[in-house]
Write a protein that holds these residues in place. Structure first.
Motif, PDB file in Angstrom:
ATOM      1  N   ASP A  89      15.614  83.172  18.211  1.00 15.45           N
ATOM      2  CA  ASP A  89      15.634  81.636  19.180  1.00 15.45           C
ATOM      3  C   ASP A  89      16.137  82.230  20.420  1.00 15.45           C
ATOM      4  OD1 ASP A  89      18.194  81.769  18.686  1.00 15.45           O
ATOM      5  OD2 ASP A  89      18.640  79.925  17.692  1.00 15.45           O
ATOM      6  N   GLY A  90      16.532  83.402  20.912  1.00 14.83           N
ATOM      7  CA  GLY A  90      16.956  83.884  22.003  1.00 14.83           C
ATOM      8  C   GLY A  90      18.479  83.970  22.074  1.00 14.83           C
ATOM      9  N   SER A  91      19.416  83.302  21.085  1.00 14.83           N
ATOM     10  CA  SER A  91      20.579  83.248  21.130  1.00 14.83           C
ATOM     11  C   SER A  91      21.179  84.847  20.560  1.00 14.83           C
ATOM     12  CB  SER A  91      21.193  82.197  20.402  1.00 14.83           C
ATOM     13  OG  SER A  91      20.923  82.430  18.926  1.00 14.83           O
ATOM     14  N   ASP A  92      22.621  84.943  20.925  1.00 17.31           N
ATOM     15  CA  ASP A  92      23.175  85.861  20.358  1.00 17.31           C
ATOM     16  C   ASP A  92      22.913  87.218  20.862  1.00 17.31           C
ATOM     17  OD1 ASP A  92      25.278  87.386  19.029  1.00 17.31           O
ATOM     18  OD2 ASP A  92      23.932  87.428  17.136  1.00 17.31           O
ATOM     19  N   LEU A  93      22.774  87.355  22.601  1.00 19.13           N
ATOM     20  CA  LEU A  93      22.220  88.510  22.927  1.00 19.13           C
ATOM     21  C   LEU A  93      23.380  89.684  22.906  1.00 19.13           C
ATOM     22  CD1 LEU A  93      20.106  89.664  24.933  1.00 19.13           C
ATOM     23  CD2 LEU A  93      21.686  89.084  26.675  1.00 19.13           C
ATOM     24  N   ARG A  94      22.889  90.906  22.353  1.00 20.36           N
ATOM     25  CA  ARG A  94      23.608  91.904  22.298  1.00 20.36           C
ATOM     26  C   ARG A  94      23.054  93.303  22.944  1.00 20.36           C
ATOM     27  NH1 ARG A  94      24.792  91.655  15.783  1.00 20.36           N
ATOM     28  NH2 ARG A  94      25.383  89.346  15.611  1.00 20.36           N
ATOM     29  N   GLN A  95      23.804  93.990  23.699  1.00 17.68           N
ATOM     30  CA  GLN A  95      23.480  95.015  24.516  1.00 17.68           C
ATOM     31  C   GLN A  95      23.885  96.226  23.633  1.00 17.68           C
ATOM     32  OE1 GLN A  95      24.770  95.750  28.402  1.00 17.68           O
ATOM     33  NE2 GLN A  95      23.931  97.950  28.627  1.00 17.68           N
ATOM     34  N   LEU A  96      22.970  97.198  22.977  1.00 18.55           N
ATOM     35  CA  LEU A  96      22.868  98.016  22.031  1.00 18.55           C
ATOM     36  C   LEU A  96      23.516  99.473  22.792  1.00 18.55           C
ATOM     37  CD1 LEU A  96      20.382  97.529  19.150  1.00 18.55           C
ATOM     38  CD2 LEU A  96      22.773  96.329  19.884  1.00 18.55           C
ATOM     39  N   THR A  97      22.563  99.689  23.782  1.00 17.88           N
ATOM     40  CA  THR A  97      22.873 101.237  24.630  1.00 17.88           C
ATOM     41  C   THR A  97      23.484 100.935  25.873  1.00 17.88           C
ATOM     42  OG1 THR A  97      20.679 100.934  25.525  1.00 17.88           O
ATOM     43  CG2 THR A  97      20.822 102.047  23.348  1.00 17.88           C
ATOM     44  N   LYS A  98      24.318 101.719  26.384  1.00 18.55           N
ATOM     45  CA  LYS A  98      25.155 101.788  27.626  1.00 18.55           C
ATOM     46  C   LYS A  98      25.282 103.331  28.095  1.00 18.55           C
ATOM     47  CE  LYS A  98      27.672  97.877  26.433  1.00 18.55           C
ATOM     48  NZ  LYS A  98      29.072  97.125  26.445  1.00 18.55           N
ATOM     49  N   SER A  99      24.334 104.465  27.573  1.00 16.50           N
ATOM     50  CA  SER A  99      24.466 105.859  27.961  1.00 16.50           C
ATOM     51  C   SER A  99      23.641 106.004  29.298  1.00 16.50           C
ATOM     52  CB  SER A  99      23.970 106.363  26.857  1.00 16.50           C
ATOM     53  OG  SER A  99      22.623 106.285  26.667  1.00 16.50           O
ATOM     54  N   ALA A 100      23.898 107.080  29.750  1.00 14.46           N
ATOM     55  CA  ALA A 100      23.110 107.614  31.091  1.00 14.46           C
ATOM     56  C   ALA A 100      21.519 107.717  30.645  1.00 14.46           C
ATOM     57  CB  ALA A 100      23.898 108.921  31.484  1.00 14.46           C
ATOM     58  N   GLY A 101      20.817 107.640  31.502  1.00 15.44           N
ATOM     59  CA  GLY A 101      19.405 107.818  31.125  1.00 15.44           C
ATOM     60  C   GLY A 101      18.848 106.352  30.864  1.00 15.44           C
ATOM     61  N   ALA A 102      17.425 106.529  30.661  1.00 10.30           N
ATOM     62  CA  ALA A 102      16.480 105.378  30.472  1.00 10.30           C
ATOM     63  C   ALA A 102      16.323 105.347  28.771  1.00 10.30           C
ATOM     64  CB  ALA A 102      15.309 105.364  30.958  1.00 10.30           C
ATOM     65  N   ASN A 103      16.757 104.008  28.183  1.00 11.01           N
ATOM     66  CA  ASN A 103      16.396 103.767  26.892  1.00 11.01           C
ATOM     67  C   ASN A 103      15.823 102.723  26.601  1.00 11.01           C
ATOM     68  OD1 ASN A 103      19.067 105.406  25.924  1.00 11.01           O
ATOM     69  ND2 ASN A 103      19.730 104.035  27.470  1.00 11.01           N
ATOM     70  N   THR A 104      14.428 102.919  26.018  1.00  9.07           N
ATOM     71  CA  THR A 104      13.210 102.189  25.997  1.00  9.07           C
ATOM     72  C   THR A 104      12.621 101.962  24.595  1.00  9.07           C
ATOM     73  OG1 THR A 104      11.844 103.881  26.866  1.00  9.07           O
ATOM     74  CG2 THR A 104      12.836 102.372  28.455  1.00  9.07           C
ATOM     75  N   ALA A 105      11.347 101.387  24.536  1.00  6.44           N
ATOM     76  CA  ALA A 105      10.537 101.351  23.295  1.00  6.44           C
ATOM     77  C   ALA A 105      11.164 101.141  21.915  1.00  6.44           C
ATOM     78  CB  ALA A 105       9.641 102.522  23.277  1.00  6.44           C
ATOM     79  N   PRO A 106      11.742 100.096  21.796  1.00  2.00           N
ATOM     80  CA  PRO A 106      12.644 100.006  20.481  1.00  2.00           C
ATOM     81  C   PRO A 106      11.673  99.560  19.336  1.00  2.00           C
ATOM     82  CG  PRO A 106      13.002  97.904  21.703  1.00  2.00           C
ATOM     83  CD  PRO A 106      12.294  99.004  22.873  1.00  2.00           C
ATOM     84  N   SER A 107      12.042  99.923  18.227  1.00  2.00           N
ATOM     85  CA  SER A 107      11.392  99.503  16.968  1.00  2.00           C
ATOM     86  C   SER A 107      12.369  99.660  15.750  1.00  2.00           C
ATOM     87  CB  SER A 107      10.097 100.290  16.545  1.00  2.00           C
ATOM     88  OG  SER A 107      10.232 101.691  16.097  1.00  2.00           O
ATOM     89  N   TRP A 108      12.139  99.059  14.676  1.00  2.00           N
ATOM     90  CA  TRP A 108      13.122  98.962  13.839  1.00  2.00           C
ATOM     91  C   TRP A 108      12.514  99.713  12.622  1.00  2.00           C
ATOM     92  CZ3 TRP A 108      17.226  95.138  13.654  1.00  2.00           C
ATOM     93  CH2 TRP A 108      17.338  94.386  14.889  1.00  2.00           C
TER      94      TRP A 108
END
Length: 282
Positions: A89-108
């Motif tokens: 529903d859009g709630s409980d936003l969490r940032q998972l990566t904070k490292s240098a460089g680009a972090n993209t294309a997530p999948s479970w």
């Protein structure tokens, strides 16, 4: 959506086999309908669109957790591309990566306890990484010079299907775990990208320009029995399986459609700058 649009969508949907089952699903997608890319959801019939993110940057590439409770996505809201998750529903936003460089294309991963993604933190061209669903324990799965995108793990957890750059062409490859060795699935004489795994893990849909326009193709997970699924000559992107066999989601011309492969009948669900649809069955 006005009454005329609702009626048109309903009539088109009724023409598709298994439409009742489409109403049991939910679709996450990215859209620039409000000026920049944000994450939205809508019902499998195209009704009840809902905006889940709202910021001045871009939120893209939504991916459902296996149980449908969370959505992973990539965002550049903090100046670099990072992976985030939120509830459906859009709630409980969490940032998972904070490292240098680009972090993209997530999948479970199939178990839902880890997330695959692409990162340039250790290499300019990027490699495949896996981390726990809370962002901890990030580990690099590949180490070579090929640019990568869209990693997808097979149900047995032994293989990751990925898009790579082979001498300037996008091709699909299989990464065997835990060694990280890469095996080509499509030839480098044309572009093939945007893989989608069937629920059973036995088949891969993908986009290819091998016959001129961008069309949807399928192959077995080992790369055999490659065959064309769509023939309309209009560029199509981002295929996604649905709950109904033979009915898929596609993105084209800034819209998202349900397509019955056997009959070619199409139901336009949205058309306001919408891309990257991802289906989840309720």
């Amino acid at each position: 959506m006005n009454c005329r649009m609702i009626l048109a969508t309903a009539a088109a949907c009724a023409a598709l086999a298994g439409c009742a089952r489409e109403r049991e699903g939910v679709i996450a997608f990215q859209s620039n309908r409000d000026g920049n890319f944000e994450i939205y959801t809508m019902e499998g019939s195209g009704s009840a669109p809902k905006r889940l993110t709202e910021n001045q940057s871009n939120d893209i590439a939504p991916a459902w957790s296996p149980d449908g409770t969370r959505i992973a996505f990539a965002s550049d809201r903090d100046g670099t591309w990072d992976i985030y998750t939120m509830r459906a529903d859009g709630s409980d936003l969490r940032q998972l990566t904070k490292s240098a460089g680009a972090n993209t294309a997530p999948s479970w991963t199939p178990s839902g306890d880890r997330i695959l993604f692409i990162s340039t933190r250790d290499a300019v061209n990027g490699d495949v990484y896996a981390m726990n669903a809370d962002g901890s324990g990030a580990a690099r799965l590949t180490a070579d010079s090929l640019v990568k995108d869209t990693p997808l793990m097979t149900p047995d957890g032994k293989t990751v299907i990925v898009t790579v750059n082979t001498k300037g062409r996008f091709t699909l490859a299989a990464i065997q775990l835990p060694a990280g060795t890469l095996r080509p699935l499509t030839p480098p004489d044309h572009d093939s990208f945007a893989p989608a795994l069937s629920p059973s893990g036995a088949e891969i849909m993908f986009v290819s320009d091998r016959d001129g326009s961008l069309q949807i193709y399928a192959m077995d997970t080992d790369g055999t029995r490659q065959r064309r699924l769509t023939t309309d000559g209009v560029d199509e992107r981002s295929p996604s399986y649905t709950a109904t066999p033979g009915v898929i989601l596609v993105a084209k011309k800034g819209g998202i459609s349900l397509l019955a492969l056997e009959t070619g009948k199409e139901s336009v669900l949205s058309f306001r700058g919408d891309y990257a649809p991802a289906w989840h069955t309720r």
